[in-house]
Design an enzyme around this catalytic site. Structure first.
Site, PDB file in Angstrom:
ATOM      1  N   CYS A  97      32.552 -48.726  34.082  1.00 27.78           N
ATOM      2  CA  CYS A  97      32.026 -50.034  34.464  1.00 27.78           C
ATOM      3  C   CYS A  97      30.886 -50.446  33.531  1.00 27.78           C
ATOM      4  CB  CYS A  97      31.544 -49.989  35.913  1.00 27.78           C
ATOM      5  SG  CYS A  97      30.770 -51.517  36.451  1.00 27.78           S
ATOM      6  N   CYS A 126      27.903 -52.185  35.310  1.00 22.17           N
ATOM      7  CA  CYS A 126      27.040 -51.245  36.047  1.00 22.17           C
ATOM      8  C   CYS A 126      26.159 -50.432  35.093  1.00 22.17           C
ATOM      9  CB  CYS A 126      27.859 -50.243  36.856  1.00 22.17           C
ATOM     10  SG  CYS A 126      29.271 -50.938  37.700  1.00 22.17           S
ATOM     11  N   ASP A 127      26.721 -49.943  33.983  1.00 25.50           N
ATOM     12  CA  ASP A 127      26.022 -48.947  33.163  1.00 25.50           C
ATOM     13  C   ASP A 127      25.614 -49.434  31.772  1.00 25.50           C
ATOM     14  OD1 ASP A 127      26.420 -47.152  35.228  1.00 25.50           O
ATOM     15  OD2 ASP A 127      28.376 -46.533  34.475  1.00 25.50           O
TER      16      ASP A 127
END
Ligand code: NAP
Length: 313
Positions: free
Chosen positions: A136, A139-140
């Site tokens: 993701c 997300c990261d």
């Protein structure tokens, strides 16, 4: 939610398909509950920007998720944040068991449990998940400012995420196993115009390696020549497709060889009164729009089904 209450419809999964079902079901005056184990919107929340939701040129995934959930809330849709552990088809009612032991019953169930990222199944992938291996970018991605990343895959997701990561990282490599992308032309053009992105054609990742600080290298292999080489990288993002989350699909329900649920044009499975929508369903295009469209179809079909059942008792 009352353990003894009987619903007309239980929706399992709160992605765009599930919430659209909720909107249509409430408009059809069905007594409905939607059960979602995580946050409203599902995978939508992992998408930075959406540019193909008609009528809205650009919107973030999380904003669209919030808008859809709010829209359903305005119709009074009941939403329960719990995990469903089992679905048991029945003659009178179908039963849905939650992780706290509660059992809910309904005439109809709509399954919109979506899919999960496929694993590459190479050494280091599981070990270094969260330490440089990710599925993701939204997300990261933040952790890769001014760093180097390798993306695996050649579909729409891989290219979209490469473009997103190129805004953060210094260098983005895409390792694709063939010499042609599967992704659509618009994304291909954007990727080839982005100077930070370098495509490594006919290339697979054989191993992810790390030191005490996390991922620091991948072993690559040329699919044409068989030659191996090492490439230094700070992260590996894997976008090689999705697998349907079909573990709740009742036994006897037809699925194809890849585990996608087979339905008729009303999104109904061969288990009467159980419907499947969105990424879980066998179909040609897996888009936010088609998940929502499935939600509409299934809700209208379920409303008709519930009406007929009630009229016959
Ligand atoms: P996908 O279209 O199935 O693409 C998967 C990619 O990963 C392919 O390029 C495939 O290579 C590669 N791959 C698969 N297994 C691999 C392995 N073991 N090792 C190395 N490479 C592997 O998956 P996706 O990109 O996640 O997209 C899923 C669906 O969502 C698609 O229908 C897509 O159109 C849709 N989507 C749409 C949008 C959009 O419209 N903006 C955005 C994201 C996703 P091959 O090409 O060689 O098979």
């Amino acid at each position: 939610m009352n353990e003894n209450s009987i619903y007309d419809l239980i929706i399992v999964g709160g992605g765009p398909g599930g919430f659209t079902t909720g909107i249509y079901a409430m408009r059809a005056a069905l007594k409905t509950v939607l059960i979602e184990k995580g946050i409203a919107g599902g995978q939508l929340n992992n998408t930075e920007e959406i540019e193909n939701w008609p009528g809205t040129e650009k919107i973030s995934g999380s904003q669209l998720a919030a808008n859809i959930a709010k829209h359903a809330d305005q119709y009074g849709l009941e939403v329960v944040t719990r995990e469903v552990v089992m679905i048991e088809p029945g003659l009178d009612y179908h039963a849905v068991e939650l992780d706290d032991g509660t059992i809910l019953r309904a005439h109809a169930i709509i399954l919109g449990t979506g899919g999960s990222p496929k694993r590459l199944e190479v050494p280091g992938e599981n070990e270094y998940y969260g330490k440089g291996v990710s599925y993701c970018a939204v997300c990261d991605g933040f952790f890769y400012r001014n760093k180097t990343v390798v993306i695996v895959g050649g579909g729409d997701t891989a290219l979209e995420e490469a473009l997103y990561l190129a805004k953060i990282a210094t260098k983005v490599y895409i390792a694709h196993r063939r010499d042609q992308f599967r992704a659509g032309m618009i994304l291909q053009k954007r990727v080839s115009a982005d100077k930070k992105i370098e495509v490594m054609w006919n290339t697979v990742v054989r191993e992810v390696k790390a030191d005490e600080l996390g991922v620091n290298e991948v072993e690559l292999q040329d699919t044409q020549t068989g030659e191996s080489r090492q490439l230094a990288t700070d992260g590996v993002f894997i976008f090689i497709g999705f697998e349907p989350n079909n573990h709740l699909v009742p036994a006897g329900t037809k699925m194809n060889a890849d585990g996608y649920v087979h339905t008729d044009e009303r999104c109904e499975t061969n288990t009467v009164g159980i419907f499947a929508i969105g990424d879980l369903r066998e179909k040609y295009a897996r888009q936010i729009l088609t998940a929502a469209a499935d939600g509409c179809t299934a809700a209208l079909a379920a409303a008709h089904y519930v009406e007929n059942r009630k009229a016959s008792v």
